[in-house]
Design a protein around this motif. Structure first.
Motif, PDB file in Angstrom:
ATOM      1  N   VAL A  78       0.845  -1.198   0.000  1.00 15.58           N
ATOM      2  CA  VAL A  78       0.000   0.000   0.000  1.00 15.58           C
ATOM      3  C   VAL A  78       0.878   1.246   0.000  1.00 15.58           C
ATOM      4  N   CYS A  79       0.560   2.149  -0.893  1.00  9.97           N
ATOM      5  CA  CYS A  79       1.241   3.452  -0.935  1.00  9.97           C
ATOM      6  C   CYS A  79       0.166   4.534  -0.937  1.00  9.97           C
ATOM      7  N   VAL A  80       0.172   5.381   0.091  1.00  6.89           N
ATOM      8  CA  VAL A  80      -0.853   6.424   0.232  1.00  6.89           C
ATOM      9  C   VAL A  80      -0.168   7.785   0.307  1.00  6.89           C
ATOM     10  N   SER A  81      -0.690   8.730  -0.441  1.00  2.01           N
ATOM     11  CA  SER A  81      -0.173  10.097  -0.417  1.00  2.01           C
ATOM     12  C   SER A  81      -1.301  11.046  -0.004  1.00  2.01           C
ATOM     13  N   PHE A  82      -1.100  11.715   1.149  1.00  3.98           N
ATOM     14  CA  PHE A  82      -2.064  12.699   1.641  1.00  3.98           C
ATOM     15  C   PHE A  82      -1.573  14.099   1.274  1.00  3.98           C
ATOM     16  N   MET A  83      -2.409  14.866   0.602  1.00  2.44           N
ATOM     17  CA  MET A  83      -2.112  16.270   0.348  1.00  2.44           C
ATOM     18  C   MET A  83      -3.291  17.100   0.858  1.00  2.44           C
ATOM     19  N   GLU A  84      -3.167  18.422   0.824  1.00  2.00           N
ATOM     20  CA  GLU A  84      -4.145  19.273   1.491  1.00  2.00           C
ATOM     21  C   GLU A  84      -5.584  19.005   1.042  1.00  2.00           C
ATOM     22  N   LYS A  85      -5.786  18.854  -0.275  1.00  2.00           N
ATOM     23  CA  LYS A  85      -7.138  18.587  -0.788  1.00  2.00           C
ATOM     24  C   LYS A  85      -7.121  17.429  -1.773  1.00  2.00           C
ATOM     25  N   GLU A  86      -6.246  16.453  -1.492  1.00  2.00           N
ATOM     26  CA  GLU A  86      -6.094  15.354  -2.435  1.00  2.00           C
ATOM     27  C   GLU A  86      -5.659  14.080  -1.706  1.00  2.00           C
ATOM     28  N   LEU A  87      -6.235  12.967  -2.093  1.00  2.00           N
ATOM     29  CA  LEU A  87      -5.850  11.666  -1.564  1.00  2.00           C
ATOM     30  C   LEU A  87      -5.544  10.750  -2.736  1.00  2.00           C
ATOM     31  N   SER A  88      -4.339  10.155  -2.724  1.00  2.00           N
ATOM     32  CA  SER A  88      -3.953   9.196  -3.754  1.00  2.00           C
ATOM     33  C   SER A  88      -3.493   7.915  -3.072  1.00  2.00           C
ATOM     34  N   ALA A  89      -3.945   6.787  -3.587  1.00  2.00           N
ATOM     35  CA  ALA A  89      -3.551   5.500  -3.009  1.00  2.00           C
ATOM     36  C   ALA A  89      -3.378   4.473  -4.114  1.00  2.00           C
ATOM     37  N   VAL A  90      -2.336   3.657  -3.951  1.00  2.00           N
ATOM     38  CA  VAL A  90      -2.114   2.511  -4.835  1.00  2.00           C
ATOM     39  C   VAL A  90      -2.053   1.281  -3.941  1.00  2.00           C
ATOM     40  N   ILE A  91      -2.937   0.322  -4.173  1.00  2.00           N
ATOM     41  CA  ILE A  91      -3.057  -0.850  -3.314  1.00  2.00           C
ATOM     42  C   ILE A  91      -2.824  -2.117  -4.137  1.00  2.00           C
ATOM     43  N   PHE A 136      -2.929   5.686   7.565  1.00  2.00           N
ATOM     44  CA  PHE A 136      -3.666   4.575   6.979  1.00  2.00           C
ATOM     45  C   PHE A 136      -3.299   3.281   7.695  1.00  2.00           C
ATOM     46  N   LYS A 137      -4.191   2.306   7.612  1.00  2.00           N
ATOM     47  CA  LYS A 137      -3.992   1.034   8.301  1.00  2.00           C
ATOM     48  C   LYS A 137      -4.431  -0.102   7.376  1.00  2.00           C
ATOM     49  N   ILE A 138      -3.628  -1.177   7.353  1.00  2.00           N
ATOM     50  CA  ILE A 138      -3.951  -2.354   6.545  1.00  2.00           C
ATOM     51  C   ILE A 138      -4.543  -3.419   7.459  1.00  2.00           C
ATOM     52  N   LEU A 139      -5.794  -3.778   7.215  1.00  2.00           N
ATOM     53  CA  LEU A 139      -6.472  -4.803   7.986  1.00  2.00           C
ATOM     54  C   LEU A 139      -6.714  -6.025   7.099  1.00  2.00           C
ATOM     55  N   THR A 140      -7.210  -7.110   7.699  1.00  2.00           N
ATOM     56  CA  THR A 140      -7.394  -8.346   6.951  1.00  2.00           C
ATOM     57  C   THR A 140      -8.396  -8.199   5.822  1.00  2.00           C
ATOM     58  N   THR A 141      -9.446  -7.440   6.051  1.00  2.00           N
ATOM     59  CA  THR A 141     -10.525  -7.344   5.074  1.00  2.00           C
ATOM     60  C   THR A 141     -10.595  -5.996   4.361  1.00  2.00           C
ATOM     61  N   LYS A 142      -9.742  -5.038   4.741  1.00  2.00           N
ATOM     62  CA  LYS A 142      -9.851  -3.712   4.140  1.00  2.00           C
ATOM     63  C   LYS A 142      -8.598  -2.884   4.404  1.00  2.00           C
TER      64      LYS A 142
END
Length: 323
Positions: A158-171, A196-202
């Motif tokens: 999982v790669c998550v990028s938080f910006m002021e008004k933007e969310l990008s994620a590659v899973i 962010f957190k990686i759980l078993t189902t989500k």
């Protein structure tokens, strides 16, 4: 921060530190193609190939004549086993800079891998289609939570990028495919306090609100006149209608009462119902008889048990022991 301020040599020395510095720089200048390109290189060294591809493609969009962006895209896609996409990126980069012979080397590698894939596909069985991945969101007074319903995601996938008004994620999904999520947020968030957190189902992404206001939707352009302060008595949800939570609680209680159980569970439920619905005398009788008999007698007749000590009355095959 320009590319020359963060050359490849510094990234080679400490790619993790470089990644952090470049991410900070991009928060202040989200249109810097060179920074995206250099952050892609840091991701490649750290083997975060999905994030590398994402950053390199962003650099391409911002600066289409930057050969290095196509090189980094191609390398990332190659390591993701996306040989056709990698081949296309290397070919475009070679057209921009024909003097760089490394493009030709990578193009040849891709062609070899594509040839192998073609040969293997003729003997491989067709695999069933992967079900579509869905996401949902809800909010609290201080956070907006986005949940991607993906099971068994690897811890490093999982790669998550938080910006002021933007969310990008590659899973990276369990199937090996990449799921990409890009959101233009309705209101600003605080990237440094978002996690962010990686759980078993989500995979769960929690974004810290800058203000305790209620978001009417997840994406779009927020208008000041439409801003509502968060109501703690209203359950936070992404639903488009209001639920009557008190009625739902009563319905659930009724369902629990009508639930059909068997064996000991049914007997225990019966005793609980009798105690719950009984008068004070019934409750006193049940408590006294149960305690004095060591759990072997349960009576609801207070007139009977209230004037005597209730003796133990175990089943025939059970012996009562006094301690």
């Amino acid at each position: 921060m320009a590319t020359e301020c963060f050359p490849d040599s510094l990234i080679d020395e400490d790619p993790l530190k470089a990644l952090e510095e470049l991410s900070k720089a991009l928060q202040g200048d989200s249109n810097n193609a060179e920074c995206f390109c250099q952050r892609a290189y840091a991701h490649i060294l750290l083997k975060n190939y999905s994030c590398a591809a994402d950053d390199a493609k962003k650099a391409q969009q911002l600066k289409p004549n930057l050969p290095l962006a196509f090189m980094r895209t191609g390398i990332a896609e190659y390591h993701l086993n996306h040989y056709e996409s990698a081949h296309a990126a290397f070919t475009q980069g070679h057209q921009l800079d024909g003097s760089d012979k490394s493009f030709e080397i990578w193009i040849k590698r891709c062609e070899e891998m594509l040839s192998e894939e073609t040969q293997n596909s003729s003997i491989n069985r067709q695999t069933p289609a992967v079900p579509p991945v869905k996401y949902d969101w809800y909010q609290t007074e201080s956070q907006v939570i986005v949940t991607v319903m993906a099971k068994n995601v690897p811890k490093d996938g999982v790669c998550v990028s938080f910006m002021e008004k933007e969310l990008s994620a590659v899973i990276r999904l369990a199937s090996g495919e990449d799921y990409k999520l890009h959101l233009q947020l309705l209101h600003p968030i605080i990237p440094q306090q978002s996690t962010f957190k990686i759980l078993t189902t989500k995979v769960e992404m929690k974004m810290k609100k800058t203000d305790a206001i209620r978001w009417e939707k997840l994406e779009g352009e927020g208008q000041e006149c439409n801003i509502k302060h968060f109501d703690p008595n209203q359950y936070p949800s992404s639903s488009h209608y209001t639920r009557k939570w008190d009625k739902m609680a009563m319905d659930i209680s009724e369902e629990e009462k009508s639930e059909k159980l068997e064996g000991d569970a049914a007997l225990n439920k019966l005793f609980q119902q009798i105690y719950s619905d009984g008068s004070d005398e019934v409750k006193r009788a049940m408590n006294k008889s149960f305690m004095e008999s060591g759990g072997t007698v349960l009576s609801t007749n207070w007139k009977d048990v209230g004037k005597r000590k209730v003796e133990a009355s175990p089943p025939d095959d059970v012996e009562v022991k006094k301690y």
